[in-house]
Design an enzyme around this catalytic site. Structure first.
Site, PDB file in Angstrom:
ATOM      1  CB  ALA A  15       3.065 -47.926  -0.924  1.00  0.00           C
ATOM      2  NE  ARG A  20       9.005 -62.031   6.351  1.00  0.00           N
ATOM      3  CZ  ARG A  20       9.471 -61.785   5.502  1.00  0.00           C
ATOM      4  NH1 ARG A  20       9.310 -61.260   4.394  1.00  0.00           N
ATOM      5  NH2 ARG A  20      10.974 -62.340   6.583  1.00  0.00           N
ATOM      6  CE  LYS A  27       8.786 -53.304   5.681  1.00  0.00           C
ATOM      7  NZ  LYS A  27       8.382 -54.267   3.863  1.00  0.00           N
ATOM      8  CG  ASN A 232      10.689 -57.569   3.863  1.00  0.00           C
ATOM      9  OD1 ASN A 232       9.820 -56.273   3.834  1.00  0.00           O
ATOM     10  ND2 ASN A 232      12.403 -58.052   3.322  1.00  0.00           N
TER      11      ASN A 232
END
Length: 454
Positions: A15, A20, A27, A232
């Site tokens: 979620a 970044r 992602k 990330n």
């Protein structure tokens, strides 16, 4: 040890907004070795055969639904109030489930099936812990949450921001991954508060709550910190790719593959290589490549969706696109591109050639500059070249067309009709000869040029 045959459910947290990464793509759909990081995780998860899998999603959930398919169970976390809150969203989806639950992260893609099994197995040891945490000991603990434990039994878990200076000296860190019995997991989550530095509901707090109530919780430790590394940012994605490629190169060489310059070769997640394969520098394997024994892949070649039989040689600078099949002993040379084409046993296409939507018979020779004209602007068409056929240089085979066995197509021909077995086909304009014309032309042009300078 007690019975470990309980059904297993997995909760996959996906979620996060992934800010970044600075990408419109979710992602966990960014790729490592040609495969979405989420799919790396799911491939490992599939080996322990969970009965149910629930995905906790937020931003980009439409992308995840499209990627996973309509059958996937997605639960929206909105608002996003921490990892404990995220896991809690799966409670309704797992209502009535009495088995063991694994909590995993979509951006932690390389957790091995053995590690997952070890977490579940630890739940069923004689001390019957309520929860099992996966810990790791990185070279630099940074700001990871800490696990204070003795003899594998957890005494306390604490987030870095809430840890004392003494607790921060503990090297055992929390990976975030956790296994618990389903009913106990959601019972403990119901007791989690958000009285912390971030004002969030932390998943590790269920361990502290259980311990405070006199219940046992355990930690197991992975020997490979990279196994639990989260991704990330683009930089972390690149580092994960580098680690994966390095390990895959080592595996290839251990399996009997020669890599002339290992660091320049890039594999896909599903690349299959036989023994005594030689791979020269700067070779890229896209998804779907299978290579048999005794194959040579020369420098700067790019392969995707291709199958190479024994004793094949390709490159340098060859491009094999999806559907390319090279049968035993066939050859593809420099600046040759194949797509959805079969090169028969011992056949050769050594220079500057495009073979698309084609079959080439055994022993055929494709001359330099030959192309199969397979696309008419609307549809693709097939070119069939028979065994031992000889296609002269700079020929255009305009599909659909068949070139028979032992046929010869003369150099420079544009062939739009079938060529019979053993036939010679020459399609050229008649040569026009004008004696002395060039000399007269040069004389005239030289005079004209000289006059323009005066």
């Amino acid at each position: 040890m007690t019975d470990t045959t309980n059904p297993i459910a997995a909760i996959v947290l996906a979620a996060g907004k992934g800010t970044r990464m600075k990408s419109a793509r979710h992602k966990v759909l960014h790729e490592i070795a040609g495969r979405a990081m989420l799919d790396h995780l799911l491939a490992s998860l599939a080996e322990i055969a969970p009965e149910r899998t629930v995905f906790i999603v937020g931003d980009g959930r439409d992308q995840l639904q499209a990627h996973l398919g309509e059958g996937a169970q997605l639960v929206v976390q909105e608002p996003q109030l921490g990892t404990g809150h995220a896991v809690q969203q799966a409670e309704a989806a797992l209502a009535g489930f009495e088995g063991d639950v694994l909590v995993l992260y979509g951006d932690v893609p390389f957790v091995s099936p053995d590690t997952m099994r070890a977490m579940i197995a630890r739940l069923h040891e004689d001390d019957a812990p309520e929860a099992v945490v996966l810990g790791f000991e990185p070279e630099d603990p940074l700001q990871y949450g800490r696990v204070v434990a003795h003899g594998g039994r957890i005494e306390k878990m604490v987030e870095f921001k809430d840890a004392s200076e003494e607790e921060r000296t503990t090297r055992l860190c929390n990976s975030g991954l956790l296994a618990a019995r389903g009913p106990a997991l959601f019972e403990l989550l119901g007791k989690v508060g958000n009285d912390n530095a971030q004002g969030e509901y932390y998943l590790p707090d269920i361990v502290n709550i259980a311990i405070a109530e006199g219940r046992n919780c355990a930690v197991i430790v992975t020997d490979d910190a990279d196994e639990v590394a989260g991704i990330n940012s683009r930089s972390e994605l690149a580092m994960a790719e580098a680690r994966w490629q390095s390990a895959r190169r080592e595996q290839a060489m251990a399996d009997g593959v020669t890599l002339i310059a290992p660091d320049t070769v890039h594999f896909s997640f599903d690349t299959k290589l036989g023994r005594d394969v030689t791979v020269e520098p700067n070779v890229i394997f896209g998804p779907g490549v299978t290579v048999a024994d005794n194959v040579t892949i020369r420098a700067f070649s790019h392969l995707e969706g291709a199958t190479l039989a024994e004793n094949v040689v390709i490159g340098p600078y060859a491009r094999l696109r999806p559907g390319s099949v090279l049968e035993q002993g066939s050859r593809v040379g420099n600046f040759v591109e194949m797509k959805k084409a079969v090169l028969g046993e011992g056949a050769k296409a050594n220079h500057l050639t495009y073979l698309g939507d084609a079959t080439v018979g055994a022993g055929a020779n494709i001359g330099a500059g030959t192309i199969t004209c397979n696309y008419d602007g609307y549809f693709k068409h097939l070119t069939e070249i028979g065994p031992r056929a000889f296609i002269g240089s700079n020929s255009a085979l305009i599909a659909p067309v068949k070139i028979g066995a032992d046929a010869i197509v003369a150099a420079g021909s544009a062939v739009s009709r079938d060529v019979a077995d053993g036939e010679l086909r020459m399609v050229r304009a008649e040569q026009l000869v004008k004696p002395g014309w060039a000399d007269r032309f040069h004389d005239a042009m030289k005079k004209k040029k000289a006059g323009s300078k005066e």
